[in-house]
Design a protein around this motif. Structure first.
Motif, PDB file in Angstrom:
ATOM      1  N   THR A 105       0.824  -1.213   0.000  1.00  0.00           N
ATOM      2  CA  THR A 105       0.000   0.000   0.000  1.00  0.00           C
ATOM      3  C   THR A 105       0.855   1.258   0.000  1.00  0.00           C
ATOM      4  O   THR A 105       0.627   2.186  -0.799  1.00  0.00           O
ATOM      5  CB  THR A 105      -0.925   0.013   1.234  1.00  0.00           C
ATOM      6  N   LEU A 108       2.644   1.589  -3.416  1.00  0.00           N
ATOM      7  CA  LEU A 108       1.724   1.950  -4.489  1.00  0.00           C
ATOM      8  C   LEU A 108       1.282   3.406  -4.395  1.00  0.00           C
ATOM      9  O   LEU A 108       1.163   4.095  -5.421  1.00  0.00           O
ATOM     10  CB  LEU A 108       0.504   1.023  -4.469  1.00  0.00           C
ATOM     11  N   VAL A 109       1.031   3.874  -3.181  1.00  0.00           N
ATOM     12  CA  VAL A 109       0.651   5.277  -2.994  1.00  0.00           C
ATOM     13  C   VAL A 109       1.782   6.189  -3.461  1.00  0.00           C
ATOM     14  O   VAL A 109       1.553   7.176  -4.178  1.00  0.00           O
ATOM     15  CB  VAL A 109       0.301   5.562  -1.520  1.00  0.00           C
ATOM     16  N   ALA A 112       2.032   6.059  -7.278  1.00  0.00           N
ATOM     17  CA  ALA A 112       0.874   6.706  -7.901  1.00  0.00           C
ATOM     18  C   ALA A 112       0.984   8.224  -7.854  1.00  0.00           C
ATOM     19  O   ALA A 112       0.722   8.914  -8.857  1.00  0.00           O
ATOM     20  CB  ALA A 112      -0.409   6.247  -7.203  1.00  0.00           C
ATOM     21  N   VAL A 113       1.387   8.765  -6.717  1.00  0.00           N
ATOM     22  CA  VAL A 113       1.553  10.218  -6.620  1.00  0.00           C
ATOM     23  C   VAL A 113       2.698  10.684  -7.511  1.00  0.00           C
ATOM     24  O   VAL A 113       2.607  11.723  -8.172  1.00  0.00           O
ATOM     25  CB  VAL A 113       1.796  10.649  -5.157  1.00  0.00           C
ATOM     26  N   LEU A 115       3.575   9.272 -10.261  1.00  0.00           N
ATOM     27  CA  LEU A 115       3.031   9.207 -11.621  1.00  0.00           C
ATOM     28  C   LEU A 115       2.236  10.466 -11.952  1.00  0.00           C
ATOM     29  O   LEU A 115       2.377  11.037 -13.050  1.00  0.00           O
ATOM     30  CB  LEU A 115       2.145   7.970 -11.759  1.00  0.00           C
ATOM     31  N   ILE A 116       1.404  10.895 -11.012  1.00  0.00           N
ATOM     32  CA  ILE A 116       0.619  12.116 -11.242  1.00  0.00           C
ATOM     33  C   ILE A 116       1.549  13.311 -11.430  1.00  0.00           C
ATOM     34  O   ILE A 116       1.356  14.130 -12.352  1.00  0.00           O
ATOM     35  CB  ILE A 116      -0.343  12.358 -10.062  1.00  0.00           C
ATOM     36  N   MET A 223       8.128   8.856 -10.814  1.00  0.00           N
ATOM     37  CA  MET A 223       7.621   7.620 -10.226  1.00  0.00           C
ATOM     38  C   MET A 223       8.683   6.985  -9.330  1.00  0.00           C
ATOM     39  O   MET A 223       8.363   6.446  -8.258  1.00  0.00           O
ATOM     40  CB  MET A 223       7.201   6.647 -11.323  1.00  0.00           C
TER      41      MET A 223
END
Length: 327
Positions: A105, A108-109, A112-113, A115-116, A223
């Protein structure tokens, strides 16, 4: 003959020597002012524990800055990852599927951030400073909403047992820091990804003309920085046994300072993992000396100013000597 040989030494090596000298000088100061309290094995391990978390974040920052970027959201990403990984829902899954759910978790968080951030910068054409500054506010705010501004206590024994363990007397989080540093050095200096990072940071247009997909590579760099933030969040969670929206406060400033002091150019195109590790250790040792001598935060801030300026001037002097070597 000795002088001629020294002039032929690369500037990067001389910069690392300068950092080593600065770190050694700080250790001498610590021994003189704090004696055995500073030189004890327990204090040495304390320094490494404190350096480990910000050190992992700084390694991710090294890649971003080398690629001509900046990430002001790393501290907020650490906070968000720690909060998301310590929610009751995450713990419920961890109790049924195992504690690696908590690890997955947080990672991945972070990714993901990152990536944004990367998409906003590479494809949205938003200046890195602005995009990551906005993410700093957004991620920290989301962490506060998820946690309701409350500290979430970690009760999973499997998670704590793994990350709080010692291997031959060395804390697990220090081992993780060492592994991340080794992997980061290899990735930056011995792979195509690293060569592309230097190329994109040195001249993005030339890199594009050489066939490098600059936008995609930029996304991957952010990333990667997000991944290191997720790892740092796990280490911080293990050290404090909590997940909270206040984790990672001012990490962005500490990481950027360590990276720049280490010899990575803010303008991109040059980066060094070893230098970053030394930069992190310099700041951590300095803070440790202040703590042992009961110096105020104000005195610490002034001393850090002189240390930063002194280290940069020393690096510049050594680099100028290298640049003046005969062709």
């Amino acid at each position: 003959m000795v002088d001629d040989t020294s002039r032929r030494l690369p500037a990067g090596f001389l910069r690392l020597v300068g950092l080593g000298v600065a770190l050694l000088a700080l250790c001498v100061i610590g021994l003189v002012t704090a004696g055995g309290r500073f030189g004890s094995i327990d204090n040495f391990l304390t320094i490494l524990r404190l350096a480990a978390v910000i050190g992992v974040v700084s390694i991710g920052m090294t890649f971003v800055i080398t690629g001509r970027g900046i990430d002001l959201s790393v501290g907020a990403i650490v906070a968000l990852a720690s909060v998301w990984a310590t929610t009751s829902g995450t713990f419920a899954l961890a109790n049924s599927l195992g504690w690696p759910v908590i690890v997955a978790t947080a990672l991945l968080v972070g990714v993901a951030v990152g990536l944004i951030n990367g998409v906003l910068i590479a494809y949205g054409r938003i200046v890195p400073f602005i995009a990551t500054l906005a993410m700093l506010a957004g991620a920290r705010g989301l962490a506060e909403i998820i946690s309701d501004k409350k500290t979430q206590i970690i009760t999973n024994e499997g998670f704590l047992g793994f990350f709080q363990a010692d291997v031959f007397g060395v804390p697990m989080i220090v081992i993780i820091f060492a592994l991340v540093a080794i992997c980061g050095w290899f990735l930056l200096n011995r792979t195509t990804f690293g060569r592309r990072t230097f190329a994109v940071g040195g001249n993005p247009e030339a890199a594009r003309l050489a066939g490098i997909k600059v936008s995609r590579h930029t996304v991957l760099l952010y990333m990667l920085a997000g991944l290191t933030c997720g790892i740092a969040a796990l280490m911080l969670m293990a050290r404090t046994t909590t997940g909270t929206s206040t984790h990672g406060s001012l990490y962005e400033l500490d990481a950027i300072a360590a990276v720049v002091i280490g010899g990575t150019l803010l303008s991109g195109g040059r980066g060094t993992i070893i230098g970053t590790v030394l930069g992190v250790l310099i700041f951590t040792v300095l803070t440790n000396i202040f703590t042992l001598n009961n110096l105020s935060v104000s005195v610490q801030s002034v001393a850090k100013f002189f240390i930063i300026i002194g280290a940069v001037l020393l690096q510049q002097h050594l680099a100028q000597r290298a640049d003046r070597r005969p062709s």
